[in-house]
Write an enzyme that holds these catalytic residues in place. Structure first.
Site, PDB file in Angstrom:
ATOM      1  N   GLU A  26     -12.617  20.506  27.143  1.00 11.26           N
ATOM      2  CA  GLU A  26     -11.308  20.292  26.525  1.00 11.26           C
ATOM      3  C   GLU A  26     -10.792  18.905  26.879  1.00 11.26           C
ATOM      4  O   GLU A  26     -11.128  18.348  27.927  1.00 11.26           O
ATOM      5  CB  GLU A  26     -10.341  21.367  27.050  1.00 11.26           C
ATOM      6  CG  GLU A  26      -8.952  21.321  26.476  1.00 11.26           C
ATOM      7  CD  GLU A  26      -8.094  22.505  26.935  1.00 11.26           C
ATOM      8  OE1 GLU A  26      -6.949  22.614  26.483  1.00 11.26           O
ATOM      9  OE2 GLU A  26      -8.593  23.317  27.751  1.00 11.26           O
ATOM     10  N   ASN A  71      -5.814  25.076  25.150  1.00  8.92           N
ATOM     11  CA  ASN A  71      -4.402  24.852  24.849  1.00  8.92           C
ATOM     12  C   ASN A  71      -4.165  23.530  24.144  1.00  8.92           C
ATOM     13  O   ASN A  71      -3.251  23.403  23.318  1.00  8.92           O
ATOM     14  CB  ASN A  71      -3.587  24.896  26.150  1.00  8.92           C
ATOM     15  CG  ASN A  71      -3.556  26.277  26.777  1.00  8.92           C
ATOM     16  OD1 ASN A  71      -4.001  27.254  26.188  1.00  8.92           O
ATOM     17  ND2 ASN A  71      -3.032  26.368  27.989  1.00  8.92           N
ATOM     18  N   ASN A 171      -6.399  29.059  19.418  1.00  7.40           N
ATOM     19  CA  ASN A 171      -6.675  29.338  20.838  1.00  7.40           C
ATOM     20  C   ASN A 171      -5.537  30.142  21.445  1.00  7.40           C
ATOM     21  O   ASN A 171      -4.365  29.763  21.313  1.00  7.40           O
ATOM     22  CB  ASN A 171      -6.818  28.024  21.614  1.00  7.40           C
ATOM     23  CG  ASN A 171      -6.965  28.253  23.109  1.00  7.40           C
ATOM     24  OD1 ASN A 171      -8.023  28.648  23.573  1.00  7.40           O
ATOM     25  ND2 ASN A 171      -5.905  28.020  23.874  1.00  7.40           N
ATOM     26  N   GLU A 172      -5.866  31.258  22.075  1.00  4.94           N
ATOM     27  CA  GLU A 172      -4.917  32.060  22.860  1.00  4.94           C
ATOM     28  C   GLU A 172      -3.572  32.227  22.150  1.00  4.94           C
ATOM     29  O   GLU A 172      -2.504  32.044  22.748  1.00  4.94           O
ATOM     30  CB  GLU A 172      -4.729  31.445  24.249  1.00  4.94           C
ATOM     31  CG  GLU A 172      -5.981  31.518  25.101  1.00  4.94           C
ATOM     32  CD  GLU A 172      -5.779  31.053  26.534  1.00  4.94           C
ATOM     33  OE1 GLU A 172      -4.678  30.562  26.865  1.00  4.94           O
ATOM     34  OE2 GLU A 172      -6.723  31.182  27.335  1.00  4.94           O
ATOM     35  N   GLU A 291     -14.051  31.692  27.211  1.00  7.02           N
ATOM     36  CA  GLU A 291     -13.519  31.041  28.418  1.00  7.02           C
ATOM     37  C   GLU A 291     -13.715  31.997  29.587  1.00  7.02           C
ATOM     38  O   GLU A 291     -13.168  33.105  29.587  1.00  7.02           O
ATOM     39  CB  GLU A 291     -12.034  30.689  28.289  1.00  7.02           C
ATOM     40  CG  GLU A 291     -11.751  29.494  27.396  1.00  7.02           C
ATOM     41  CD  GLU A 291     -10.303  29.029  27.477  1.00  7.02           C
ATOM     42  OE1 GLU A 291      -9.688  29.147  28.566  1.00  7.02           O
ATOM     43  OE2 GLU A 291      -9.792  28.553  26.446  1.00  7.02           O
TER      44      GLU A 291
END
Length: 505
Positions: A26, A71, A171-172, A291
């Site tokens: 990332e 993130n 993502n998330e 992850e």
């Protein structure tokens, strides 16, 4: 302490997808800048990437890598990272409170991944952006020529399309911390439409929809149910995330957390099956555990830092000093993925360099492997083929994280050519060696090819590799196992992880 186990050639779990040993990187901390990319470094190649790091990455034989977040992706404009580097904007990254220079974008990263022999797995921003931006990104990457975005790529010096097949849909998105956080049905609907648009490009594209950020979320596991009810027929994988730690300094409880992971996978597999049955769907969805890693050593201090610092460029963040205990834990977690390979097809260690990573660097200095590099390397190099059931009979223990936990943990993989079996074995006992007898049924002419051991002395549990001592924790040759009448017999040291490769007929 004694343990017995049995492996039979015909008792198979599943063919292991090579992507079970993938990675994640990332735009965060020093993962990219002064991690893989440092133009002024003595080892830098013409593109600015560190070749000392590249050599360590190649040693892992990574099949795929998830990029650019995380993130970070939920507020990322991928267009900022294309075109002449001197013209690219500097942006504020709200996720990690730092500056992003955009000197590495999709084209630079794609060149690095090609040099490393790794397939890209790209994430689209569904936090602040949506279907149109995702569609454009896919067109830029995958369409040959003759359109605005494909011709723009060609004008940037990339004639041939990348043909990226794996696309993560945000993502998330269940996390309130996530920029653009949504409710489950809202996200599921957006993911469904985005996946349809992405797949319209053809080329065998697969998509990954966001599952829970971890199994402690208040919306877990109903998040998965609601999301999948909106998009089941149009996606291929649902993601799981989980990080681990030993803040209590209770090693046996730490090791028992691997059992938590099995329950997590089993629960989401049940949700998938429920939604499939409810919708009378014909397609299967698998798990992408994209992850996972140990993350606790510096977590509290790092959180204080990034919430207070003044937008630095590539700050030191989440740079865990992994110890021997962590290496054994990571080996056990990989064993769990092998045992669950009928449902888990992709898994990405998070992350690859500097940020909670198997590889560390210093700016202008050296690169080295952390302790967790080695079990990850062993699994990636030798854990490909067919996962076999292992029946284990050994002493057990109870902890808060799980009860009735085996002291002996073994995963077995039959090579694609059927000529070798690899065992990944852990003795979780902190003090007692494990006298083992493993019966290999359905095999002839069994001989040991290699036996590598990590650990054996709990007094060194918290020892880590450093720049000054990069080889403090690494595998050594084992010498206490042998084959007797077709069975593997001998001793596994206390508090140890072993790679055992067997030639079989």
């Amino acid at each position: 302490m004694k343990g017995r186990a049995t492996v039979h050639r015909d008792y198979k779990i599943a063919r292991i997808d090579d992507r079970l040993y993938s990675a994640f990187i990332e735009h965060m901390g020093r993962a990219i800048y002064s991690g893989i990319y440092e133009p002024d470094h003595p080892t830098a190649n013409a593109q600015g990437f560190r070749t000392d790091v590249l050599e360590l990455v190649r040693g892992l034989n990574i099949p795929a890598i998830r990029y650019p977040g995380g993130n970070f992706v939920s507020a990322y404009k991928w267009e900022d990272g294309i075109g002449p580097q001197e013209d690219r904007p500097v942006r504020l990254d709200l996720a990690w409170r730092s500056k992003e220079t955009n000197q590495v974008g999709i084209n630079e990263f794609a060149g690095w991944a090609e040099d490393a022999g790794i397939e890209m797995m790209l994430a689209v921003n569904l936090g602040t952006r949506g279907i149109e931006e995702a569609r454009n990104f896919v067109e830029y990457c995958n369409h040959p020529s003759g359109t605005y975005w494909s011709d723009l790529r060609r004008s940037h010096g990339v004639e041939s399309p990348y043909g990226v097949k794996m696309w993560c849909l945000g993502n998330e998105m269940d996390g309130p911390w996530q920029i653009g956080h949504m409710e489950a049905k809202e996200y599921g609907r957006l993911a469904d439409e985005t996946s349809k648009a992405v797949k319209a490009f053809g080329g065998g594209i697969e998509t990954v929809v966001c599952g829970s950020s971890n199994d402690g979320m208040p919306t877990y596991p109903d998040w998965e149910r609601q999301v999948l009810e909106e998009c089941y027929e149009n996606v291929d994988y649902i993601s799981l995330h989980k990080y681990f730690g030993n803040t209590s300094r209770n090693t046996l409880n730490y090791f028992a957390k691997i059992e938590e992971t099995g329950r997590y996978i089993q629960s989401i597999a049940g949700v998938i099956d429920y939604v499939k049955a409810k919708k009378r769907a014909k397609n299967d969805i698998y798990i992408c555990f994209d992850e996972w890693n140990v993350w606790y050593h510096n977590r509290e201090q790092d959180s204080k830092n990034w919430h207070s610092w003044d937008w630095p460029e590539a700050p030191a963040l989440l740079e865990e000093d992994y110890n021997l205990e962590d290496a054994i834990f990571v080996g056990g977690l990989l064993n769990e993925f092998i045992r669950r390979s009928d449902r888990v097809k992709i898994a990405c260690i998070a992350q690859l360099v500097n940020v909670i990573a198997p590889i560390r660097t210093t700016r202008g200095g050296s690169a080295w492997a952390t302790s967790i590099y080695y079990p990850y390397q062993f699994a990636s190099l030798h854990g490909r083929g067919t996962a076999l059931n292992v029946a284990v009979d050994c002493p057990r223990y109870d902890e808060d994280a799980a009860q009735d936990v085996n002291f002996l943990d073994i995963a077995a993989v039959l090579a694609p050519d059927g000529k070798s079996v690899t065992l990944f074995a852990i003795n979780r006992s902190l003090e007692e060696p494990m006298e083992v007898s493993l019966d290999l049924q359905g095999f002839d002419n069994v001989t040991i090819i290699d036996h590598q051991v990590m650990g054996g002395d709990f007094s060194e549990a918290r020892v880590a590799n450093t720049e000054a001592e990069p080889d403090r924790i690494k595998p050594r040759k084992g010498d206490k196992l042998g084959v007797v009448d077709g069975s593997l017999k001998g001793e596994l040291p206390a508090f140890s992880y072993s790679l055992i490769r067997l030639s079989v007929g």
